[in-house]
Design an enzyme around this catalytic site. Structure first.
Site, mmCIF file in Angstrom:
data_model
loop_
_atom_site.group_PDB
_atom_site.id
_atom_site.type_symbol
_atom_site.label_atom_id
_atom_site.label_comp_id
_atom_site.label_asym_id
_atom_site.label_seq_id
_atom_site.Cartn_x
_atom_site.Cartn_y
_atom_site.Cartn_z
ATOM 1 N N ALA A 66 11.128 -24.901 1.278
ATOM 2 C CA ALA A 66 12.061 -25.664 0.455
ATOM 3 C C ALA A 66 12.259 -27.012 1.150
ATOM 4 O O ALA A 66 12.065 -27.121 2.370
ATOM 5 C CB ALA A 66 13.378 -24.922 0.359
ATOM 6 N N GLY A 112 10.260 -21.118 1.771
ATOM 7 C CA GLY A 112 10.148 -21.042 0.308
ATOM 8 C C GLY A 112 8.701 -20.999 -0.163
ATOM 9 O O GLY A 112 8.428 -20.492 -1.255
HETATM 10 N N1 COA Z 1 11.058 -29.966 3.840
HETATM 11 C C1 COA Z 1 11.002 -31.315 3.815
HETATM 12 N N2 COA Z 1 9.993 -32.031 4.326
HETATM 13 C C2 COA Z 1 8.991 -31.338 4.914
HETATM 14 C C3 COA Z 1 8.974 -29.937 4.985
HETATM 15 C C4 COA Z 1 10.074 -29.238 4.409
HETATM 16 N N3 COA Z 1 10.142 -27.914 4.412
HETATM 17 N N4 COA Z 1 7.860 -29.554 5.648
HETATM 18 C C5 COA Z 1 7.199 -30.675 5.963
HETATM 19 N N5 COA Z 1 7.874 -31.756 5.507
HETATM 20 C C6 COA Z 1 7.512 -33.185 5.643
HETATM 21 C C7 COA Z 1 7.766 -33.701 7.036
HETATM 22 O O1 COA Z 1 9.138 -34.057 7.175
HETATM 23 C C8 COA Z 1 6.832 -34.876 7.073
HETATM 24 O O2 COA Z 1 7.403 -35.941 6.342
HETATM 25 P P1 COA Z 1 7.371 -37.459 6.916
HETATM 26 O O3 COA Z 1 5.897 -37.753 7.054
HETATM 27 O O4 COA Z 1 8.041 -38.251 5.853
HETATM 28 O O5 COA Z 1 8.073 -37.411 8.223
HETATM 29 C C9 COA Z 1 5.622 -34.395 6.301
HETATM 30 O O6 COA Z 1 6.094 -33.319 5.482
HETATM 31 C C10 COA Z 1 4.510 -33.854 7.169
HETATM 32 O O7 COA Z 1 5.042 -32.850 8.014
HETATM 33 P P2 COA Z 1 4.927 -32.880 9.624
HETATM 34 O O8 COA Z 1 6.047 -32.043 10.165
HETATM 35 O O9 COA Z 1 4.791 -34.267 10.110
HETATM 36 O O10 COA Z 1 3.518 -32.105 9.815
HETATM 37 P P3 COA Z 1 3.058 -31.297 11.104
HETATM 38 O O11 COA Z 1 1.602 -31.044 10.916
HETATM 39 O O12 COA Z 1 3.498 -31.960 12.358
HETATM 40 O O13 COA Z 1 3.848 -29.881 11.009
HETATM 41 C C11 COA Z 1 4.756 -27.952 9.885
HETATM 42 C C12 COA Z 1 3.625 -28.997 9.940
HETATM 43 C C13 COA Z 1 4.540 -27.124 8.614
HETATM 44 C C14 COA Z 1 4.667 -27.030 11.100
HETATM 45 C C15 COA Z 1 6.120 -28.667 9.851
HETATM 46 O O14 COA Z 1 6.089 -29.653 8.833
HETATM 47 C C16 COA Z 1 7.303 -27.770 9.591
HETATM 48 O O15 COA Z 1 7.732 -27.030 10.493
HETATM 49 N N6 COA Z 1 7.885 -27.818 8.372
HETATM 50 C C17 COA Z 1 9.081 -27.111 8.025
HETATM 51 C C18 COA Z 1 8.778 -25.646 7.834
HETATM 52 C C19 COA Z 1 10.067 -24.887 7.515
HETATM 53 O O16 COA Z 1 10.948 -24.739 8.320
HETATM 54 N N7 COA Z 1 10.122 -24.376 6.278
HETATM 55 C C20 COA Z 1 11.232 -23.596 5.832
HETATM 56 C C21 COA Z 1 12.194 -24.419 5.084
HETATM 57 S S1 COA Z 1 13.530 -23.434 4.478
#
Ligand code: COA
Length: 260
Positions: A66, A112
C-alpha cells in the site's frame, strides 16, 4: 474504460490488468485501488471476459505494498476505514470474482502487494520475486486480509512467523510452503499463466464460477462449505453448459460451452 494507474486490455477472452506505477514500484495508492475495484467489477459482469491476469509494470515489482505516503498521518478510525473499504471493494471482490483471477508476480510482492496476490485465485511467481508482509516494520499489521489469507494458504505457524519477523522470502521458498502455485523464469511468467488460462477457458464458465464460490465457502464462518457445494452442484444441472458438456461426452465430441 481508460485508467490512470492501470493498463487493461482484453485478448482472447483474458482481461490483462497491469498495475502501472513503475516509479513507485506499483504501490497501491487510493486511485489505483479505486481503479482496481472498477476493473474487477467490470470483469465480473463482462461477457467478453473469461479470466483475469493481474501483474505489475516493469521488471522489479508486482506491487511493493500500500502507498505508505498516503496513510502515514492517519488516525485509528481512518486506518480502520482504509482496511474495511479496501478489503470489501478490492480484495474480497477479487476473491469472489466468478472468473478466475491469476496473479503473475513479477518481482516484489510486499504488504498490500502480497495481499493482492493472495486474494487472487492462482499465483505464479517469477524466479526473482520476493514476497513478504513487512507491516510490523511500520508499526502496523496487514490490513487487506493478509493475516487471514496467509494463514489459510500456509498454516498458522508459518503465517505468524512470516508476519512477526517481516521476513521477505524467495519465490522458491514461497512455492515450498504453498504460497505460490508455480515458479518460472521471468521471461516465461505470462506464458505460464496463459497456459493455465487456456485450459480453464475450455471448461464450462458457469461451473468454474460455482467451483470458486464453493471453494471460497470452505473459509467462511457464516456458511457451511459442504452445503454451499451441494447448492452450487445443483445449480450446474440447470445450465445449458451442463447439457452441452454431457451431450458432448456421450456424442464423443468436444464441448462448446456458452456460459449459459
Ligand atoms: N509506498 C510508497 N512508496 C513506495 C512503496 C510503498 N509501499 N514502495 C516503494 N515505494 C517508492 C519509494 O519510496 C521510491 O520512491 P522515490 O523514488 O520517489 O523515493 C520508489 O518506490 C522506489 O523504491 P526504493 O525504495 O527506492 O527501491 P529499492 O530497490 O531501494 O527498495 C523495496 C525496494 C521494495 C525493498 C522498498 O521500496 C520497500 O521496502 N518498500 C516498502 C515495502 C513495504 O513496507 N510495504 C508494505 C507497505 S504496508
Amino acid at each position: 474504460m481508460a485508467y490512470q494507474n492501470l493498463l487493461s486490455e482484453i485478448r482472447e477472452s483474458v482481461l490483462y490488468v497491469t498495475i502501472n506505477r513503475e516509479q513507485k514500484l506499483n504501490a497501491l495508492n487510493k486511485d489505483t485501488l479505486s481503479e482496481l475495484a472498477a476493473v474487477i467489477a467490470d470483469a465480473a459482469q463482462n461477457a467478453k471476459v473469461r479470466a483475469v491476469l493481474l501483474t505489475g509494470a516493469g521488471p522489479k515489482a508486482f506491487v511493493a505494498g500500500a502507498d505508505i505516503s498516503e496513510f502515514a498521518a492517519y488516525s485509528g478510525e481512518e486506518g480502520e476505514a482504509l482496511a474495511r473499504n479496501g478489503q470489501h471493494q478490492v480484495f474480497d471482490a477479487i476473491e469472489n470474482c466468478p472468473k478466475p483471477v491469476i496473479a503473475a508476480i513479477n518481482g516484489f510482492a510486499l504488504g498490500g502487494g502480497l495481499e493482492l496476490a493472495m486474494a487472487c485465485h492462482i499465483r505464479i511467481a517469477s524466479e526473482n520475486a520476493k514476497l513478504g508482509l513487512p507491516e510490523v516494520t511500520l508499526g502496523l499489521i496487514p490490513g487487506y486480509g493478509g493475516t487471514q489469507r496467509l494463514t489459510q494458504l500456509v498454516g498458522k505457524g508459518k503465517a505468524i512467523e512470516l508476519i512477526t519477523t517481516a521476513d521477505m522470502i524467495s519465490a522458491a521458498e514461497a512455492e515450498k510452503i504453498g504460497l505460490v502455485n508455480h515458479v518460472v523464469p521471468a521471461e516465461e511468467l505470462l506464458t505460464k499463466a496463459e497456459e493455465i488460462l487456456s485450459k480453464i477457458k475450455q471448461r464450462a464458465p458457469l461451473a468454474i464460477g460455482s467451483a470458486i464460490r464453493a471453494v471460497n465457502a470452505a473459509f467462511r464462518q457464516d456458511e457451511n462449505g459442504f452445503e454451499a457445494e451441494i447448492k452450487e452442484f445443483g445449480k450446474c444441472f440447470d445450465t445449458e453448459d451442463f447439457k452441452e458438456g454431457t451431450s458432448a461426452f456421450l456424442e464423443k465430441r468436444k464441448a462448446a460451452f456458452l456460459g449459459k
